[in-house]
Motif scaffolding. Sequence first.
Motif, short mmCIF file in Angstrom:
data_model
loop_
_atom_site.label_atom_id
_atom_site.label_comp_id
_atom_site.label_asym_id
_atom_site.label_seq_id
_atom_site.Cartn_x
_atom_site.Cartn_y
_atom_site.Cartn_z
N ALA A 1 0.84 -1.20 0.00
CA ALA A 1 0.00 0.00 0.00
C ALA A 1 0.87 1.25 0.00
O ALA A 1 2.00 1.25 0.47
CB ALA A 1 -0.91 0.00 1.21
N GLY A 2 0.30 2.33 -0.57
CA GLY A 2 0.99 3.60 -0.56
C GLY A 2 1.80 3.91 -1.79
O GLY A 2 2.31 5.02 -1.94
N HIS A 3 1.93 2.95 -2.72
CA HIS A 3 2.66 3.20 -3.96
C HIS A 3 1.75 3.87 -4.98
O HIS A 3 0.53 3.64 -5.00
CB HIS A 3 3.22 1.90 -4.52
N LYS A 4 2.34 4.67 -5.87
CA LYS A 4 1.55 5.47 -6.82
C LYS A 4 0.90 4.61 -7.91
O LYS A 4 -0.24 4.84 -8.29
CB LYS A 4 2.43 6.54 -7.45
N ILE A 5 1.63 3.63 -8.42
CA ILE A 5 1.14 2.79 -9.51
C ILE A 5 1.20 1.33 -9.08
O ILE A 5 2.22 0.86 -8.55
CB ILE A 5 1.97 2.98 -10.80
N LEU A 6 0.10 0.61 -9.32
CA LEU A 6 0.01 -0.79 -8.92
C LEU A 6 -0.41 -1.66 -10.11
O LEU A 6 -1.08 -1.20 -11.03
CB LEU A 6 -1.00 -0.97 -7.79
N GLY A 7 -0.01 -2.90 -10.06
CA GLY A 7 -0.45 -3.90 -11.03
C GLY A 7 -0.83 -5.17 -10.30
O GLY A 7 -0.14 -5.59 -9.36
N PHE A 8 -1.94 -5.79 -10.70
CA PHE A 8 -2.43 -6.99 -10.02
C PHE A 8 -2.47 -8.14 -11.01
O PHE A 8 -3.12 -8.06 -12.05
CB PHE A 8 -3.82 -6.73 -9.44
N LEU A 9 -1.77 -9.23 -10.68
CA LEU A 9 -1.66 -10.39 -11.55
C LEU A 9 -2.17 -11.63 -10.83
O LEU A 9 -2.06 -11.73 -9.61
CB LEU A 9 -0.21 -10.62 -11.99
N ASN A 10 -2.72 -12.55 -11.61
CA ASN A 10 -3.24 -13.80 -11.04
C ASN A 10 -2.84 -14.94 -11.96
O ASN A 10 -3.04 -14.87 -13.17
CB ASN A 10 -4.76 -13.74 -10.89
N ALA A 11 -2.26 -15.99 -11.39
CA ALA A 11 -1.81 -17.14 -12.17
C ALA A 11 -2.99 -17.96 -12.66
O ALA A 11 -4.01 -18.08 -11.98
CB ALA A 11 -0.87 -18.01 -11.34
N TYR A 12 -2.86 -18.53 -13.84
CA TYR A 12 -3.94 -19.30 -14.45
C TYR A 12 -3.95 -20.73 -13.90
O TYR A 12 -2.94 -21.41 -13.88
CB TYR A 12 -3.75 -19.34 -15.97
N SER A 13 -5.10 -21.15 -13.42
CA SER A 13 -5.31 -22.53 -12.93
C SER A 13 -4.38 -22.92 -11.79
O SER A 13 -4.25 -24.10 -11.46
CB SER A 13 -5.18 -23.54 -14.06
N ARG A 14 -3.73 -21.98 -11.21
CA ARG A 14 -2.94 -22.15 -9.99
C ARG A 14 -2.12 -23.44 -9.98
O ARG A 14 -1.14 -23.58 -10.72
CB ARG A 14 -3.84 -22.08 -8.77
N TYR A 15 -2.51 -24.43 -9.15
CA TYR A 15 -1.70 -25.63 -8.94
C TYR A 15 -1.55 -26.48 -10.20
O TYR A 15 -0.60 -27.26 -10.31
CB TYR A 15 -2.31 -26.50 -7.83
N ASN A 16 -2.49 -26.35 -11.15
CA ASN A 16 -2.43 -27.18 -12.35
C ASN A 16 -1.23 -26.88 -13.23
O ASN A 16 -0.99 -27.58 -14.22
CB ASN A 16 -3.71 -27.00 -13.18
N GLN A 17 -0.44 -25.86 -12.91
CA GLN A 17 0.75 -25.54 -13.69
C GLN A 17 1.99 -26.29 -13.20
O GLN A 17 3.07 -26.15 -13.78
CB GLN A 17 1.01 -24.04 -13.66
N ILE A 18 1.84 -27.09 -12.13
CA ILE A 18 2.97 -27.86 -11.59
C ILE A 18 2.70 -29.35 -11.81
O ILE A 18 1.64 -29.85 -11.47
CB ILE A 18 3.16 -27.58 -10.09
N ASN A 19 3.68 -30.06 -12.37
CA ASN A 19 3.53 -31.48 -12.63
C ASN A 19 3.63 -32.29 -11.34
O ASN A 19 4.41 -31.95 -10.44
CB ASN A 19 4.59 -31.97 -13.62
N MET A 20 2.86 -33.36 -11.27
CA MET A 20 2.97 -34.30 -10.15
C MET A 20 4.22 -35.16 -10.32
O MET A 20 4.68 -35.41 -11.44
CB MET A 20 1.74 -35.21 -10.10
N HIS A 21 4.79 -35.63 -9.20
CA HIS A 21 5.90 -36.56 -9.26
C HIS A 21 5.39 -37.87 -9.87
O HIS A 21 4.29 -38.33 -9.54
CB HIS A 21 6.46 -36.82 -7.86
#
Length: 282
Positions: free
Chosen positions: A137-157
């Motif tokens: 908080a308190g910064h002049k310019i902000l950017g908000f990002l959200n990862a797609y499908s969250r956990y589905n981007q990591i392969n299972m062992h």
Amino acid sequence: MSFAGEKVGTKGYIELYTTFGQGKNNKTIRIRYLVIDTNTSYNILPGRLSINWLMAIVSTPHLAMKFSSASGDILTLHVDQKVAREARYMIWLANIVMVTKSNDKWRMYVDYMNLNKACLKDSYPLPNIDRLVDVAAGHKILGFLNAYSRYNQINMHPQDKEKTTFVTIDANYYYRVIPFGLKNAGATYQRLMDKIFKALIGRCIEVYVDDIVVKSDSFEQHVKDLEEVFEALRRTDMRLNPEKCTFGVEGGKFLGFMLTTGGSRLTRTSVGRSPRCEVPRT
């Protein structure tokens, strides 16, 4: 027309040149696609007529398709199911439940209660939300990002894939990627994000699992910060959800708080009404 078990209206059509195969081993044909607005896991589906134009032979059990290339060679195209595959012999088996998300889309959850009981807890710490909000908080310019499908981007062992097996009407499937509902999914994802953005966290971004805020003191600096963030994402092939990304703004929601140049405050959706309690009589 009927699609995914429901009747939907068409929005029109679009003609696209579609390439099957990779590199020199490919064949390109023009396909007319109907455009519909519906919730589905597919972005595009070639129809039977297109398959006939391609002169292809499809084998659903083998997830493969044979067709002749432009040079006359016979090519085999294998479909890579990145999320789930059919399981033949399983030790663990879980049920599924469909829930609606905040954007009215559906998400499939698997009840991994029994599997989670048998797993040791990953003690990797998640960041303190209050600290993240205070430093962002308190910064002049902000950017908000959200990862797609969250956990589905990591392969299972490979040894743990079939432990995620879930039951459906047609067959039993297991995940090739980390599914929602696993005990240590959040800690695993946070550890990955900390490694990806190690050089940026604290300097120009803050990260909590799949939520990222880019904090800058000027628009010019914000552009440079975003370039560094996107470069880190490209190196690891991490994808973002464009519907949940905002760039170059003076305020926005982050972890249930409204961040502005003047500070932060709780949003209405993150504040619940306390239940009515009776006055003590003794």
